[in-house]
Design an enzyme around this catalytic site. Structure first.
Site, PDB file in Angstrom:
ATOM      1  N   THR A  90       0.842  -1.189   0.000  1.00  0.00           N
ATOM      2  CA  THR A  90       0.000   0.000   0.000  1.00  0.00           C
ATOM      3  C   THR A  90       0.884   1.249   0.000  1.00  0.00           C
ATOM      4  O   THR A  90       2.090   1.158   0.239  1.00  0.00           O
ATOM      5  CB  THR A  90      -0.898   0.031   1.262  1.00  0.00           C
ATOM      6  N   HIS A  92       1.221   3.302   2.211  1.00  0.00           N
ATOM      7  CA  HIS A  92       1.605   3.614   3.590  1.00  0.00           C
ATOM      8  C   HIS A  92       3.100   3.909   3.699  1.00  0.00           C
ATOM      9  O   HIS A  92       3.514   4.839   4.401  1.00  0.00           O
ATOM     10  CB  HIS A  92       1.214   2.436   4.496  1.00  0.00           C
ATOM     11  N   PHE A 117      20.131  10.534  10.223  1.00  0.00           N
ATOM     12  CA  PHE A 117      18.943   9.809   9.786  1.00  0.00           C
ATOM     13  C   PHE A 117      19.330   8.354   9.502  1.00  0.00           C
ATOM     14  O   PHE A 117      19.810   8.022   8.428  1.00  0.00           O
ATOM     15  CB  PHE A 117      18.348  10.466   8.534  1.00  0.00           C
TER      16      PHE A 117
END
Length: 159
Positions: A90, A92, A117
């Site tokens: 998906t 997402h 990061f």
């Protein structure tokens, strides 16, 4: 480490520095390996174990807010973010990975605090394993993230 040589750090600059490591609970089997490598790199390069604090948060989407609170506490000299967002079927993935990245950068720019990061954004579990030192490749993005904040602390202090 792949892609960059580990710099020589200024031990005088790093003495007494406090590092927060913001870690996600999702994909723990990957994230634990990133955390271990980051912590080992910090300690091997002069950061006292007592000056390293691990702060858990639910997932990658929550990382920027946690970083904002860590920075606002003024207790830490740098932050390392660690997590793993693995693409699914998906959209997402795009929302979580993109918002996490943008949010972490915003906190770093707004506060002037070095933030590495180290949240993996990968297509599949194999890529994640490769990036945490378990797969065929011998790189660990946790270690690289620790190297990043140490180098940034040294570079910023030289300005």
């Amino acid at each position: 480490m792949k892609g960059i040589d580990t710099p020589q750090y200024d031990q005088v600059v790093l003495a007494g520095k406090k590092i927060a490591i913001v870690v996600t609970r999702w994909n723990k089997f990957i994230v634990d390996k990133l955390l271990q490598a980051a912590t080992e790199h910090l300690i091997a390069n002069g950061i006292a174990e007592s000056d390293i604090v691990t702060i858990m948060c639910p997932g990658a989407y929550e990382v920027p807010l946690m970083c904002q609170h860590v920075a606002a506490s003024k207790k830490y000299d740098a932050i390392i973010t660690l997590g793993a967002v693995i693409r699914g079927g998906t959209p997402h993935f795009e929302y979580v990975a993109g918002e996490c990245s943008a949010g972490v950068m915003r906190v770093s720019l707004d506060t002037g605090l070095p933030i590495a990061f180290g949240v993996l954004t990968v297509d599949d579990e194999k890529q994640a394993l490769d990036r945490c030192g378990v797969g065929e490749k011998s790189e660990n993005k946790g270690e690289e993230s620790a190297a990043c904040v140490l180098e940034m602390l040294c570079a910023i202090s030289s300005l």
